[in-house]
Design a protein around this motif. Structure first.
Motif, PDB file in Angstrom:
ATOM      1  N   UNK A  98       0.776  -0.848   0.108  1.00  0.00           N
ATOM      2  CA  UNK A  98      -0.262  -0.255  -0.545  1.00  0.00           C
ATOM      3  C   UNK A  98       0.664   1.385  -0.108  1.00  0.00           C
ATOM      4  N   UNK A  99       0.606   2.332  -0.888  1.00  0.00           N
ATOM      5  CA  UNK A  99       1.595   2.582  -1.188  1.00  0.00           C
ATOM      6  C   UNK A  99       0.810   4.116  -2.043  1.00  0.00           C
ATOM      7  N   UNK A 100       0.610   5.995  -1.096  1.00  0.00           N
ATOM      8  CA  UNK A 100       0.067   6.345  -1.948  1.00  0.00           C
ATOM      9  C   UNK A 100       0.887   7.508  -2.817  1.00  0.00           C
ATOM     10  N   UNK A 104       5.699   6.022  -6.831  1.00  0.00           N
ATOM     11  CA  UNK A 104       6.453   4.732  -5.610  1.00  0.00           C
ATOM     12  C   UNK A 104       5.841   3.513  -6.389  1.00  0.00           C
ATOM     13  N   UNK A 105       4.625   3.701  -6.408  1.00  0.00           N
ATOM     14  CA  UNK A 105       3.782   3.148  -6.899  1.00  0.00           C
ATOM     15  C   UNK A 105       4.399   2.529  -8.335  1.00  0.00           C
ATOM     16  N   UNK A 106       4.418   3.333  -9.406  1.00  0.00           N
ATOM     17  CA  UNK A 106       4.956   2.808 -10.835  1.00  0.00           C
ATOM     18  C   UNK A 106       6.285   1.851 -11.004  1.00  0.00           C
ATOM     19  N   UNK A 107       7.753   2.552 -10.182  1.00  0.00           N
ATOM     20  CA  UNK A 107       8.412   1.871 -10.020  1.00  0.00           C
ATOM     21  C   UNK A 107       8.205   0.319  -9.321  1.00  0.00           C
ATOM     22  N   UNK A 124      -2.095   1.408  -5.353  1.00  0.00           N
ATOM     23  CA  UNK A 124      -2.136   2.956  -4.864  1.00  0.00           C
ATOM     24  C   UNK A 124      -3.220   3.640  -3.541  1.00  0.00           C
ATOM     25  N   UNK A 125      -2.673   4.194  -2.443  1.00  0.00           N
ATOM     26  CA  UNK A 125      -3.462   4.850  -1.627  1.00  0.00           C
ATOM     27  C   UNK A 125      -2.584   5.133  -0.878  1.00  0.00           C
ATOM     28  N   UNK A 126      -3.243   5.842   0.232  1.00  0.00           N
ATOM     29  CA  UNK A 126      -3.396   5.984   1.724  1.00  0.00           C
ATOM     30  C   UNK A 126      -4.175   5.001   2.594  1.00  0.00           C
ATOM     31  N   UNK A 127      -3.206   3.943   3.964  1.00  0.00           N
ATOM     32  CA  UNK A 127      -3.920   3.264   4.301  1.00  0.00           C
ATOM     33  C   UNK A 127      -5.445   3.187   4.618  1.00  0.00           C
TER      34      UNK A 127
END
Length: 213
Positions: A98-100, A104-107, A124-127
């Motif tokens: 889980x990463x907003x 970073x999500x692309x990587x 992708x998103x906040x917790x």
């Protein structure tokens, strides 16, 4: 890839113990961190020489605290620490990273695809935004925020039953004390500071373990 990150003899032995026959994949992950991870600002150039000891092995030993076949939600995954190291160390686990931040999500997507990790999903998103979509047995986090705040980001992902594993530093016991009321309010039953990796790491990893339900 350039930027070869050399393992010391001690690190090499620890890495073999932790990753077993997936050590080659772990080495490839470290190369991603040292090249594109650094270029895209996921970690600073100063961290490259200590990627194995301070980051990858430090995170991967936490796999020892996770049950067989568990679903793990990694909050604020960033460069995949600890999420990707756990997926590499344990093919039996199901990881949701889980990463907003989009970059970073692309990587993370690129690395997961390159390493062929079928046990990893990047979200992708906040917790607090993904609680309804994630029902985990374990929630992990490293360098996300102080425990008083982190408890509210991780415990709800367990939906009443499971374990939070927060990788912390020397202030772990102090953080537990400050967060005690909040943890209880959220359903935490037992909170303890444990160390893991003493047998293979020069500096073992400190983890706050919160049992819920």
């Amino acid at each position: 890839m350039s930027n070869e990150v050399e393992l010391t003899a001690e690190e090499s032995q620890a890495a073999r113990t932790v990753f077993g026959d997936r050590l080659g994949l772990a080495e490839r992950y470290v190369q991603h961190l040292a090249t594109s991870g650094m270029e895209r600002g996921l970690l600073g150039p100063r961290e490259v020489p200590r990627l194995w000891s301070r980051h990858v092995l430090n995170c991967a030993v936490v796999a020892n605290l996770i049950d067989q076949g568990a679903h793990v939600a990694d909050v604020g995954s960033g460069a995949g620490l600890p999420g990707l190291t756990l997926a590499l160390a344990r093919a039996d686990l199901e990881l949701t990273l889980i990463e907003p931040l989009e970059r970073r999500c692309i990587w993370l997507h690129e690395v997961v695809e390159d390493l062929g990790l079928e046990n990893v999903t990047v979200m992708r998103g906040r917790a607090e935004q993904v609680i309804e979509s994630v029902n985990a047995d374990f929630a992990t986090a490293r360098a996300v925020s102080a425990l008083t705040n982190l408890a509210g980001l991780t415990i709800p992902l367990l939906h009443g039953k499971g374990t939070v594993l927060a990788i912390k530093g020397r202030s772990a016991a102090e953080e537990v004390e400050k967060a005690a009321k909040m943890i209880r309010r959220l359903g935490g039953k037992k909170t303890e500071v444990v160390t893991v990796g003493e047998d293979i790491l020069r500096e073992p990893t400190t983890v706050v373990r919160i049992n819920v339900g």
